[in-house]
Design a protein around this motif. Structure first.
Motif, PDB file in Angstrom:
ATOM      1  N   GLU A 274      40.926  -9.901 -46.503  1.00 33.71           N
ATOM      2  CA  GLU A 274      40.197  -9.860 -45.254  1.00 33.71           C
ATOM      3  C   GLU A 274      39.613 -11.229 -44.920  1.00 33.71           C
ATOM      4  N   ARG A 275      39.207 -11.388 -43.673  1.00 38.05           N
ATOM      5  CA  ARG A 275      38.615 -12.629 -43.209  1.00 38.05           C
ATOM      6  C   ARG A 275      37.147 -12.406 -42.848  1.00 38.05           C
ATOM      7  N   VAL A 276      36.343 -13.414 -43.153  1.00 35.04           N
ATOM      8  CA  VAL A 276      34.934 -13.375 -42.766  1.00 35.04           C
ATOM      9  C   VAL A 276      34.777 -14.335 -41.601  1.00 35.04           C
ATOM     10  N   TYR A 277      34.431 -13.808 -40.446  1.00 35.32           N
ATOM     11  CA  TYR A 277      34.321 -14.622 -39.245  1.00 35.32           C
ATOM     12  C   TYR A 277      32.954 -15.286 -39.173  1.00 35.32           C
ATOM     13  N   LEU A 278      32.952 -16.530 -38.744  1.00 35.05           N
ATOM     14  CA  LEU A 278      31.711 -17.294 -38.669  1.00 35.05           C
ATOM     15  C   LEU A 278      30.862 -16.806 -37.500  1.00 35.05           C
ATOM     16  N   ASN A 279      29.568 -16.668 -37.751  1.00 33.37           N
ATOM     17  CA  ASN A 279      28.646 -16.285 -36.693  1.00 33.37           C
ATOM     18  C   ASN A 279      28.459 -17.455 -35.728  1.00 33.37           C
ATOM     19  N   SER A 280      28.108 -17.140 -34.512  1.00 30.09           N
ATOM     20  CA  SER A 280      27.876 -18.201 -33.530  1.00 30.09           C
ATOM     21  C   SER A 280      26.573 -18.930 -33.784  1.00 30.09           C
ATOM     22  N   SER A 281      25.645 -18.261 -34.468  1.00 30.85           N
ATOM     23  CA  SER A 281      24.343 -18.869 -34.739  1.00 30.85           C
ATOM     24  C   SER A 281      24.393 -19.732 -35.994  1.00 30.85           C
ATOM     25  N   SER A 282      23.717 -20.862 -35.955  1.00 32.39           N
ATOM     26  CA  SER A 282      23.657 -21.751 -37.113  1.00 32.39           C
ATOM     27  C   SER A 282      22.269 -21.777 -37.734  1.00 32.39           C
ATOM     28  N   CYS A 283      21.433 -20.778 -37.397  1.00 35.13           N
ATOM     29  CA  CYS A 283      20.089 -20.721 -37.985  1.00 35.13           C
ATOM     30  C   CYS A 283      20.200 -20.410 -39.473  1.00 35.13           C
TER      31      CYS A 283
ATOM     32  N   ASN B 122      18.655 -18.301 -41.490  1.00 34.90           N
ATOM     33  CA  ASN B 122      18.726 -16.894 -41.900  1.00 34.90           C
ATOM     34  C   ASN B 122      20.124 -16.338 -41.713  1.00 34.90           C
ATOM     35  N   SER B 123      20.733 -16.664 -40.588  1.00 36.17           N
ATOM     36  CA  SER B 123      22.083 -16.181 -40.309  1.00 36.17           C
ATOM     37  C   SER B 123      23.090 -16.789 -41.286  1.00 36.17           C
ATOM     38  N   THR B 124      22.929 -18.090 -41.571  1.00 29.65           N
ATOM     39  CA  THR B 124      23.847 -18.773 -42.487  1.00 29.65           C
ATOM     40  C   THR B 124      23.725 -18.217 -43.894  1.00 29.65           C
ATOM     41  N   ASN B 125      22.496 -17.995 -44.366  1.00 28.56           N
ATOM     42  CA  ASN B 125      22.291 -17.454 -45.717  1.00 28.56           C
ATOM     43  C   ASN B 125      22.847 -16.042 -45.849  1.00 28.56           C
ATOM     44  N   ALA B 126      22.680 -15.241 -44.806  1.00 27.53           N
ATOM     45  CA  ALA B 126      23.220 -13.878 -44.834  1.00 27.53           C
ATOM     46  C   ALA B 126      24.742 -13.910 -44.888  1.00 27.53           C
ATOM     47  N   MET B 127      25.345 -14.821 -44.105  1.00 29.19           N
ATOM     48  CA  MET B 127      26.802 -14.968 -44.105  1.00 29.19           C
ATOM     49  C   MET B 127      27.292 -15.438 -45.474  1.00 29.19           C
ATOM     50  N   LEU B 128      26.585 -16.401 -46.075  1.00 32.60           N
ATOM     51  CA  LEU B 128      26.959 -16.905 -47.399  1.00 32.60           C
ATOM     52  C   LEU B 128      26.840 -15.813 -48.450  1.00 32.60           C
ATOM     53  N   GLU B 129      25.807 -14.993 -48.338  1.00 30.68           N
ATOM     54  CA  GLU B 129      25.619 -13.918 -49.313  1.00 30.68           C
ATOM     55  C   GLU B 129      26.777 -12.935 -49.283  1.00 30.68           C
ATOM     56  N   GLY B 130      27.236 -12.612 -48.080  1.00 28.89           N
ATOM     57  CA  GLY B 130      28.382 -11.703 -47.961  1.00 28.89           C
ATOM     58  C   GLY B 130      29.641 -12.312 -48.543  1.00 28.89           C
ATOM     59  N   MET B 131      29.844 -13.598 -48.329  1.00 31.27           N
ATOM     60  CA  MET B 131      30.999 -14.286 -48.900  1.00 31.27           C
ATOM     61  C   MET B 131      30.923 -14.316 -50.416  1.00 31.27           C
TER      62      MET B 131
END
Length: 587
Positions: free
Chosen positions: A37-46, A48-57
């Motif tokens: 599967e692919r993890v799509y990058l969020n549009s936000s670069s804040c 909190n959003s980046t850390n949440a995305m990294l945690e999922g990865m």
């Protein structure tokens, strides 16, 4: 123009060729992930959003990069887990004990696994950056920054202290390092005597004029400058790597017919002994006068040739590797060289049997191989170079310094890598990926996977090895709790109802408890080992024995805790069955 969001994603795929594919697949699915599967990058670069995305990865990457079942053995409470397969085969009982310390917000499986996962994300980011639209690169950069920050934080928590005393010369090591420099070795490391590895006799690389001394025993590689993630700490050209090809080109190698079948692998993997029968029989190539030495041998392995070559080459003053051999220790001080006092200290431990069997095997191999070669061909195998002591030294050299190298043609061979071969091992290494030849530069590059500060010892990993293996073949015990100090146990249990299963669990726990209480009694206590001795081997044996006591004590404690838990559950089950509220009845 609409952006293609597939170009703004990172792919996470579990290869079907993975030996643990099915187990990892189930683990991924249980966490809500797929195998591809692919993890799509969020549009936000804040943040909190980046850390949440990294945690999922990270959750995906950790599972994908589990390299052994041991990586998944994380339990905070002693439990007895019974599992079976879908075909009704034998069940395996796994006793988990102790607690693996984890970050309050990161439930990582192991140190190595966490770095592997983070490094893999960095690699995916680097690839994605090439085709990611400009409007999303700020998000990618923030993700890259957050990943590096996580690696830095993770590395800081596992940093080992290095204490250095300056201005002590190490002449032989300095000579071999200058030799390396003349042969195009590149490094950002310097040499010092290090105290973080017990009884380790290791060298490292440096081209600096000022050498240092680190309090304690053992030589190691110290960062000469701050090393960032991805920096090449050391680069070794293949021209100075000691390999099978080099030996075949030597005088000894030219007398060995390359087409012979394998005869005996004294060092089949250079890191593990394999007890193989050996025979001296008439060779099929009797008519070839170029190979008189092999008329009584039906083939010889490349590993055996490397061993025999090393025993002679160390005495060759005209050798290209003369400075390298001169810089090697006269004694490697591994478990294979333990004296009788150290062996007596190990009484009652598993290591005792391992060392005795290893030495017995090597002695048998030596007796059957070397004397015959020396007697029949003293011009090629001078007896004074092929004594038992020299044979053991060469075995220890290859066991402790041999590295697996992946050549450009895809073949994997064990080699000696001057300078790089003396980097120290740690449970918390900076260098984890090495040994693959860079086809563009024809060299081996040692890149750091976590930062290494100036003056800090730079470690690599020899592999997922137990303390007993490290003592036997390397001669040291690493700092920290080694997750690979395990005692495997498998027990056959039939599939049975719940109440009966609890009774079986109690029996299993009692059997395990009895076994380990006997082991603790046989291993003795600390006072019995409190003998006055300055011998390196006795001290190392006592340290290992103390580790074994702690492991066995932990198992015993866990067994008692497990018995109490299972007994309470059994009483509850019996009470429910008596009241007619149990879901299952036993006959």
């Amino acid at each position: 123009m609409t952006e293609n969001y597939e170009d703004c994603s990172l792919p996470f795929e579990l290869p079907e060729s993975d030996p643990l594919f099915e187990k990892k697949k189930k683990l991924l699915q249980s966490n809500g992930f797929g195998t591809k599967e692919r993890v799509y990058l969020n549009s936000s670069s804040c943040s909190n959003s980046t850390n949440a995305m990294l945690e999922g990865m990270l959750k995906r990457a950790r599972i994908i990069h589990l390299d052994e079942e041991n990586d998944g053995y994380i339990q905070t409470v002693p439990t007895l887990q019974v599992t079976d397969d879908e075909n009704g085969a034998e069940l395996q009982v796994e006793l988990y004990f102790g607690e693996v310390p984890v970050s309050p917000y990161v439930e990582f499986y192991s140190y190595r696994n966490e770095l592997e996962a983070l490094s893999s994300i960095l690699s995916l980011i680097a690839v994605s950056h090439l085709h990611c639209p400009l409007t999303r690169r700020d998000v990618l950069q923030e993700l890259h920054k957050a990943t590096l920050g996580r690696i830095q934080e993770f590395g800081d928590k596992s940093r080992l202290e290095t204490r250095i005393v300056e201005d002590l010369s190490i002449e032989k090591e300095q000579c071999v390092l200058h030799w390396g420099e003349r042969n195009d070795v590149r490094t950002k490391l310097k040499i010092a005597l290090c105290g973080n590895l017990v009884c380790s006799e290791r060298l490292a690389s440096s081209f600096v004029k000022r050498l240092g001394y680190v309090e304690g025993a053992g030589r190691g590689a110290i960062a000469a400058e701050d090393l960032k993630v991805g920096d090449v700490a050391l680069e070794i050209p293949m021209s100075i790597v000691i390999s099978e090809e080099l030996v075949l080109e030597s005088d000894m190698g030219r007398r060995v017919p390359k087409f012979l079948h394998l005869w005996v692998a004294i060092l089949p993997s250079m890191k593990q002994l394999v007890l193989l029968p050996m025979k001296l029989i008439v060779a099929t190539n009797r008519k070839n006068k170029n190979y008189p030495i092999l008329e009584k041998i039906d083939g010889i392995s490349s590993e055996t040739m490397l061993l025999l070559w090393s025993m002679k080459e160390k005495h060759n003053s005209n050798s290209k590797f003369n400075l390298y051999f001169n810089a090697l220790p006269e004694a490697f001080n591994t478990g294979l060289s333990f004296g009788i006092d150290a062996i007596m200290v190990l009484d009652g431990t598993l290591l005792l049997e391992e060392i005795i069997e290893a030495k017995k095997h090597l002695q048998a191999q030596y007796d059957e191989l070397v004397p015959a070669l020396c007697n029949d061909h003293p011009d090629i195998f001078p007896p004074e170079f092929y004594t038992w002591e020299q044979f053991l030294w060469a075995c220890e050299l290859w066991y402790s310094n041999g590295m697996k190298v992946m050549f450009s043609d895809g073949t994997l061979k064990t080699c000696l890598i001057p300078i790089a071969g003396f980097l120290n091992h740690s449970l918390y290494p900076h260098i984890m990926h090495y040994g693959k030849v860079d086809s563009k530069t024809n060299s081996l590059k040692f890149c750091v996977s976590k930062p290494c500060n100036t003056g800090e010892q730079c470690y690599l990993s020899y592999g997922n090895l137990s303390g007993s293996h490290l003592i036997t073949f390397y001669g040291f015990i690493p700092q920290g709790d080694n997750l690979y100090d395990v005692i495997p146990m498998e027990i056959d249990i039939p599939e049975i109802p719940t109440q009966a299963n609890l009774e079986i669990e109690m029996k299993v726990l009692r059997d395990i408890l009895s076994t380990y209480e006997s082991m603790m009694e046989n291993i003795g206590n600390t006072e019995q080992d409190n003998r006055k001795s300055n011998s390196w081997d006795v001290k190392l044996a006592m340290e290992y024995k103390d580790i074994q006591r702690r492991i066995i004590s932990s198992i015993i404690t866990s067994c008692y805790s497990g018995l109490n838990t299972v007994e309470n559950e059994l009483h509850r089950c019996v009470a429910m069955a008596g009241n007619g509220t149990g879901s299952e009845q036993t006959g």
